[in-house]
Every structure is written in C-alpha cells, then in structure tokens.
Design a protein around this motif. Structure first.
Motif, mmCIF file in Angstrom:
data_model
loop_
_atom_site.group_PDB
_atom_site.id
_atom_site.type_symbol
_atom_site.label_atom_id
_atom_site.label_comp_id
_atom_site.label_asym_id
_atom_site.label_seq_id
_atom_site.Cartn_x
_atom_site.Cartn_y
_atom_site.Cartn_z
ATOM 1 N N THR A 251 0.772 -1.114 -0.093
ATOM 2 C CA THR A 251 0.179 -0.127 0.018
ATOM 3 C C THR A 251 0.996 1.479 -0.108
ATOM 4 O O THR A 251 1.782 1.159 0.916
ATOM 5 N N PRO A 252 0.796 2.078 -1.168
ATOM 6 C CA PRO A 252 1.766 3.215 -0.839
ATOM 7 C C PRO A 252 1.686 4.072 0.361
ATOM 8 O O PRO A 252 0.456 4.286 0.909
ATOM 9 N N LEU A 253 2.804 4.448 0.942
ATOM 10 C CA LEU A 253 3.186 5.049 2.167
ATOM 11 C C LEU A 253 3.108 6.356 2.020
ATOM 12 O O LEU A 253 4.117 7.170 1.252
ATOM 13 N N HIS A 254 2.388 7.347 2.650
ATOM 14 C CA HIS A 254 2.235 8.869 2.536
ATOM 15 C C HIS A 254 3.155 9.259 3.281
ATOM 16 O O HIS A 254 3.028 9.226 4.500
ATOM 17 N N LYS A 255 4.489 9.765 2.947
ATOM 18 C CA LYS A 255 5.246 10.349 3.833
ATOM 19 C C LYS A 255 4.788 11.759 4.724
ATOM 20 O O LYS A 255 4.304 12.542 4.055
ATOM 21 N N LEU A 256 5.533 11.897 5.815
ATOM 22 C CA LEU A 256 5.173 13.003 6.495
ATOM 23 C C LEU A 256 6.623 13.933 6.516
ATOM 24 O O LEU A 256 7.620 13.309 6.888
ATOM 25 N N GLU A 257 6.237 15.095 6.310
ATOM 26 C CA GLU A 257 7.648 16.076 6.527
ATOM 27 C C GLU A 257 7.657 16.267 8.110
ATOM 28 O O GLU A 257 6.795 16.185 8.966
ATOM 29 N N ASP A 258 9.023 16.993 8.420
ATOM 30 C CA ASP A 258 9.475 16.795 9.799
ATOM 31 C C ASP A 258 8.227 17.871 10.557
ATOM 32 O O ASP A 258 8.006 17.373 11.716
ATOM 33 N N ASP A 259 8.061 18.947 10.055
ATOM 34 C CA ASP A 259 6.980 19.822 10.749
ATOM 35 C C ASP A 259 5.529 19.297 11.114
ATOM 36 O O ASP A 259 5.010 19.396 11.840
ATOM 37 N N GLN A 260 5.333 18.349 10.305
ATOM 38 C CA GLN A 260 3.801 17.668 10.290
ATOM 39 C C GLN A 260 4.091 16.686 11.538
ATOM 40 O O GLN A 260 3.226 16.643 12.278
ATOM 41 N N VAL A 261 5.069 15.958 11.457
ATOM 42 C CA VAL A 261 5.508 14.717 12.778
ATOM 43 C C VAL A 261 5.495 15.483 14.066
ATOM 44 O O VAL A 261 4.823 14.963 14.976
ATOM 45 N N ILE A 262 6.084 16.460 14.125
ATOM 46 C CA ILE A 262 6.288 17.271 15.423
ATOM 47 C C ILE A 262 4.976 17.678 15.716
ATOM 48 O O ILE A 262 4.773 17.661 17.029
ATOM 49 N N GLN A 263 3.987 18.454 14.801
ATOM 50 C CA GLN A 263 2.711 18.995 15.256
ATOM 51 C C GLN A 263 2.025 17.874 15.796
ATOM 52 O O GLN A 263 1.033 18.031 16.598
ATOM 53 N N ILE A 264 1.919 16.691 15.114
ATOM 54 C CA ILE A 264 1.257 15.569 15.513
ATOM 55 C C ILE A 264 1.506 15.115 16.986
ATOM 56 O O ILE A 264 0.518 14.841 17.972
ATOM 57 N N GLY A 265 2.715 14.824 17.317
ATOM 58 C CA GLY A 265 3.415 14.720 18.578
ATOM 59 C C GLY A 265 2.819 15.662 19.703
ATOM 60 O O GLY A 265 2.416 15.349 20.694
#
Length: 273
Positions: A251-265
């Motif tokens: 299943t294609p994996l939609h990558k997240l950029e760094d600023d998106q990752v930290i926002q989710i955290g």
C-alpha cells in the motif's frame, strides 16, 4: 538522508547507527506519550498462543524468555493518526530506508518494545526474516527496520546486540525454544566465532537501521532503568507478499515532513496531559 559512507556501512555490516535522528523535543514527546499511554499498560496476550494469521491492530503482547523474564510489546500492523504512526511515516526514516533497500518501501508494522526495569526478558539470536518469510509470506529479504531509542539503551538494561555482517550469511533455519523463534544454534555459534559482536548503546532519539537477516539478540534487563524502543518495520514494494497474512500487502505510504510529525506529537501530548 543517509550519506554514501553510511550506506556503505549498512551494506557491509547490515546496520547503521544514526545519532540523534530525532531531536530532544521529538524524543521527549515520544517518551512522555509512551509513558502516559494507557494502552501500553493493558493486559498482555501471550504471543505464542495467538493466531498469527490474524491482523494485529494496537495489541499488547508478551513473550517470556524461559528464565523468568518477560518482555511486552505493543504492535500495530496499521497506520493511524497518532505520534507512533507519524514517526513510522516520517520522511527522514522512510527516505533512509528506501536508500538502503534501493527502492520504494511501505509500512509493514510498528511496535513499542517494553523491556521494563528488573523484569524485561532476554531475546535469543534470531533474524526478523526468519519468521517474516513464513508469517508474512515474503519471498525476498528486501526488508528492514528502524529502531529508535525512547530512553537510553545500554548493556545494563538489555540493549540490542548484533553480529556485524551476519546478514550476508543468508536465511538461517529457525526453531521454537521456550516460545521464542531462534536461529539454528550451530550456525549461530559459527557466526559468533567469526563476526564482531556489537552492543547498540543508544541515546534517546538516536536510531539504528538494520537488515531483516541481521542476527540480533538482547540480554534481560536486570537494571533499575527501563529499555523502551520504537521499531518501525518496512517491506519493499517489489516484495509484495505472495499470499495473504496479517501483515499488509503493498500500500503506498504517504510520507510526512518533519514539521507535520512534530505537530502530531505536540497535539497528542496536549490531549493526554
């Protein structure tokens, strides 16, 4: 992205350490979220008694070591909207994995390994592909993992141990011993005699990328410090399983950029406080 030297190290040794892959804030968020995560404290199910054909979705499992120790791990075959999933989709992780596996990858599963202070059990020598090729029905060892230290991993608290270059041995037969899948002792002993043993001591936020055929193990945690790690596992798109299993097909994996990752955290931690 990994440097050419790091990729060369991986190809030679079957693993490469990346110091501070996640910065202090990112690592602290992971530790705080995991420490406050009630789902990680749920009653664990004995992995040896589970139907391995069924999908694992946010389950806490346990595995004994035959000597009184027990390790718990929370495993998820699915990608969600939480911080663990965000890290598994993180561009710096996925891009690096695609470099070393030479092609597009997709999410296989991710898990929090919980080797708690004083009780965390040992793991015998094994290769991940030793069971992935059976339970996941993958033909080729075009697979790998990224293990991120949630807190500091040391020889005292049972850090991961690897045999450098053992991925070149190829797939070794595995058998069940005390409930664990372990590689054939004769071949392991021969590898131990010939190859360099490395204790992967890591600071919080540092990571190791390793090949699915790399021989690895760990001692029991007899210290007063926990050893928690987040392990994100990947398969290559060109290695789509030839038969259905609880692991996902390509299943294609939609990558997240760094600023998106930290926002989710940050968002998840604010909701948990």
């Amino acid at each position: 992205m990994l440097t050419s030297e790091q990729i060369a190290d991986y190809n030679r040794d079957g693993f490469v350490i990346v110091e501070k892959l996640f910065d202090a804030e990112e690592a602290n968020l992971l530790l705080n979220i995991a420490s406050a995560d009630e789902s990680l404290g749920q009653a664990a199910k004995d992995v040896t008694k589970l139907d391995l054909t069924r999908r694992f979705s946010a389950q806490v499992l346990s595995l004994g070591d035959g000597a009184g120790g027990e390790s718990k791990f929370w495993v998820n075959d699915d990608i969600g909207n939480d911080y663990y999933s965000a890290i598994a989709r993180c561009q710096r992780v996925v891009d690096s994995m695609e470099q070393i596996l030479d092609g597009e990858v997709y999410h296989w599963h991710h898990k929090m390994m919980l080797k708690n202070a004083g009780t965390g059990g040992a793991f015998m020598w094994h290769q991940d592909f030793g069971y992935w090729h059976k339970t996941g029905h993958c033909l080729f060892p075009f697979m790998g993992s990224c293990m991120i230290a949630v807190n500091r991993t040391t020889t005292a608290n049972g850090c991961l141990q690897v045999l450098a270059g053992s991925h070149h041995v190829g797939l070794i037969n595995h058998e069940r011993v005390d409930g664990q899948a372990t590689a054939d002792p004769d071949r392991v002993n021969a590898a131990v005699e010939r190859l360099r043993l490395v204790n992967l001591e890591l600071e919080s936020g540092s990571a190791v990328f390793f090949h699915c055929n790399l021989l690895h193990r760990s001692d029991a945690n007899k210290s007063d410090q926990p050893r928690w790690t987040l392990i994100c596992c990947y398969n290559t798109a060109r290695n789509d399983p030839y038969r259905d299993s609880h692991h996902p097909r390509y299943t294609p994996l939609h990558k997240l950029e760094d600023d998106q990752v930290i926002q989710i955290g940050r968002r998840q931690w604010e909701q948990m406080k």
